[in-house]
Design a protein around this motif. Structure first.
Motif, PDB file in Angstrom:
ATOM      1  N   ILE A 103      -6.174  43.892 -12.938  1.00 40.41           N
ATOM      2  CA  ILE A 103      -7.687  43.270 -12.802  1.00 40.41           C
ATOM      3  C   ILE A 103      -8.554  44.325 -12.832  1.00 40.41           C
ATOM      4  N   GLY A 104      -9.658  44.397 -13.885  1.00 42.09           N
ATOM      5  CA  GLY A 104     -10.704  45.287 -13.776  1.00 42.09           C
ATOM      6  C   GLY A 104     -11.792  44.819 -14.548  1.00 42.09           C
ATOM      7  N   ALA A 105     -13.035  45.734 -14.298  1.00 40.49           N
ATOM      8  CA  ALA A 105     -14.019  45.406 -15.258  1.00 40.49           C
ATOM      9  C   ALA A 105     -13.975  45.637 -16.719  1.00 40.49           C
ATOM     10  N   GLU A 106     -14.513  44.871 -17.305  1.00 40.56           N
ATOM     11  CA  GLU A 106     -14.810  45.134 -18.883  1.00 40.56           C
ATOM     12  C   GLU A 106     -16.409  45.480 -19.129  1.00 40.56           C
ATOM     13  N   ALA A 107     -16.997  44.619 -18.545  1.00 43.28           N
ATOM     14  CA  ALA A 107     -18.480  45.033 -18.881  1.00 43.28           C
ATOM     15  C   ALA A 107     -19.426  44.264 -17.392  1.00 43.28           C
ATOM     16  N   GLU A 108     -20.540  44.340 -17.508  1.00 39.84           N
ATOM     17  CA  GLU A 108     -21.261  43.682 -16.721  1.00 39.84           C
ATOM     18  C   GLU A 108     -21.012  42.213 -16.508  1.00 39.84           C
ATOM     19  N   GLY A 109     -20.573  41.775 -15.453  1.00 39.59           N
ATOM     20  CA  GLY A 109     -20.528  40.393 -15.232  1.00 39.59           C
ATOM     21  C   GLY A 109     -19.070  39.749 -15.871  1.00 39.59           C
ATOM     22  N   ARG A 110     -18.260  40.635 -16.433  1.00 39.57           N
ATOM     23  CA  ARG A 110     -17.148  40.255 -17.306  1.00 39.57           C
ATOM     24  C   ARG A 110     -15.801  41.051 -16.774  1.00 39.57           C
ATOM     25  N   TYR A 111     -14.775  40.438 -16.837  1.00 41.30           N
ATOM     26  CA  TYR A 111     -13.550  41.298 -16.241  1.00 41.30           C
ATOM     27  C   TYR A 111     -12.215  40.878 -17.020  1.00 41.30           C
ATOM     28  N   ARG A 112     -11.345  41.770 -16.783  1.00 42.39           N
ATOM     29  CA  ARG A 112     -10.014  41.464 -17.795  1.00 42.39           C
ATOM     30  C   ARG A 112      -8.910  41.298 -16.463  1.00 42.39           C
TER      31      ARG A 112
END
Length: 370
Positions: free
Chosen positions: A53-62
């Motif tokens: 799990i990790g950040a994709e963009a501000e307010g959005r994670y993968r």
């Protein structure tokens, strides 16, 4: 071997994203709180597991989660239930990736024909396929058969029913299938061609099996299925049937709402590429860029890539863009998509019914240009 699903999750921070991912892991499998999950096999194997799990963009994670093949069983409907059953009802969760793993890849072999098999059936070893659509709804079976004969005589690779042709009184399924099959066979006999007619599967639930057999006996060259209405399981059932031995084309009707939102639903490539292919489709229809449905070039290319990538589930299949297609756009579409594409032609043919042969010939010349 476990299979994995990657989700885009809306969250304020990584901690919240992890909590949501843990919720997905439970929701998509046992559907009970973590403290109720029985220890042992269920807790260790059945419950989904967060792989990364990790950040994709501000307010959005993968978040990528893995699941046991035991949860999916052997039915594509249950597999879809595990991928995105209850979680599809929640806001801020979108499926953006799916990897079947070796176990599911063996259970769900995918397309029976794939690109190579469809090409062989159509006698078109290279170049894009030309696929005129029989429409509009309301024409009688004889009129549709006349149109199909004109398409096949002009050198179409596939003639398909419009998805709106079901079992209406104007052109009942069995009458339509019988007459169109005969018309296409007559055109092939006269021209030496190999045009295939794909009939839209229709009928009440208890009529479907009989209609499949009727269509095969009538000599159809393939079947069109709308999985959003009839189910992905029907695609799987047809693809697996050696006695039918017919390629399957799928249509996107009723599935559009899955791809319209950025933070929910299913990504274009997964829905119209990977999942159609997993179910057993040989050709996947989707709205083309520049048409009336608003798909972008990037979204269309993502679909085409998922349809044809060598590491997808089963054999690579044809992407089939439709909407606004004409010889004028053929060169640009060929440059965009490459060779392995099945192009739908509708209004551009019907607008000038006296020039059907010229329009198809013009399309063929562009698609065959080196």
């Amino acid at each position: 071997m476990r299979f994995s699903v990657t989700y885009r999750i809306a969250a304020a921070n990584l901690a919240e994203a992890r909590l949501r991912a843990e919720g997905i892991a439970l929701e998509q499998t046992v559907e009970v709180p973590a403290d109720v999950v029985p220890a042992g096999f269920i807790a260790d194997q059945i419950v989904g597991q967060i792989v990364e799990i990790g950040a994709e963009a501000e307010g959005r994670y993968r978040a990528t989660l893995s699941y046991s093949p035991e949860s999916a069983g052997f039915e594509v409907a249950q597999l879809l239930n595990v991928i995105f059953g209850n979680s599809s009802i929640q806001r801020g969760i979108k499926v953006i990736g799916f990897a079947p793993g070796a176990t599911l890849a063996a259970r769900f072999p995918g397309p029976r024909f794939g690109i190579a098999g469809v090409r062989a059936a159509c006698g078109r070893p290279e170049g894009g396929l030309i696929v005129p659509v029989l429409k509009p709804q309301g024409l009688g079976a004889d009129a549709l058969a006349t149109l199909a004969y004109a398409f096949a005589s002009a050198g179409a690779d596939i003639v398909k029913d419009d998805h709106g042709l079901a079992d209406q009184t104007s052109a009942p399924f069995r009458e339509r299938v019988e007459k169109i099959s005969a018309a296409v066979a007559r055109a092939n006999a006269e021209t030496g061609g190999s045009t295939r007619y794909f009939a839209n599967v229709a009928g009440k639930f208890d009529q479907i099996e009989g209609n499949l057999r009727f269509a095969a006996d009538a000599g159809v060259g393939g079947l069109l299925v709308i999985p959003g209405l009839l189910g992905f399981g029907l695609v799987q059932r047809i693809a697996a049937d050696a006695s039918l031995n017919l390629p399957v084309m799928t249509h996107p009707a009723f599935l559009g709402s899955f791809v319209q939102a950025e933070d929910s639903g299913i990504s274009h490539g997964v829905l119209f590429g990977t999942l159609q292919r997993l179910a057993g489709a040989d050709i996947s229809v989707f709205p083309n860029v520049g048409g009336r449905f608003g798909f972008t070039e990037a979204e269309c290319l993502a679909i085409a890539k998922a349809c044809r990538t060598p590491d997808g589930p089963g054999l690579p299949m044809f992407p089939s863009p439709g909407g606004g297609m004409s010889p004028d756009r053929a060169a640009a579409m060929r440059a965009m998509y490459g060779q392995d594409v099945a192009y739908l032609l509708g209004g551009s043919l019907l607008r000038h019914p006296d020039r059907i042969a010229d329009t198809i010939a013009a399309m063929r010349r562009v698609l065959d240009t080196a």
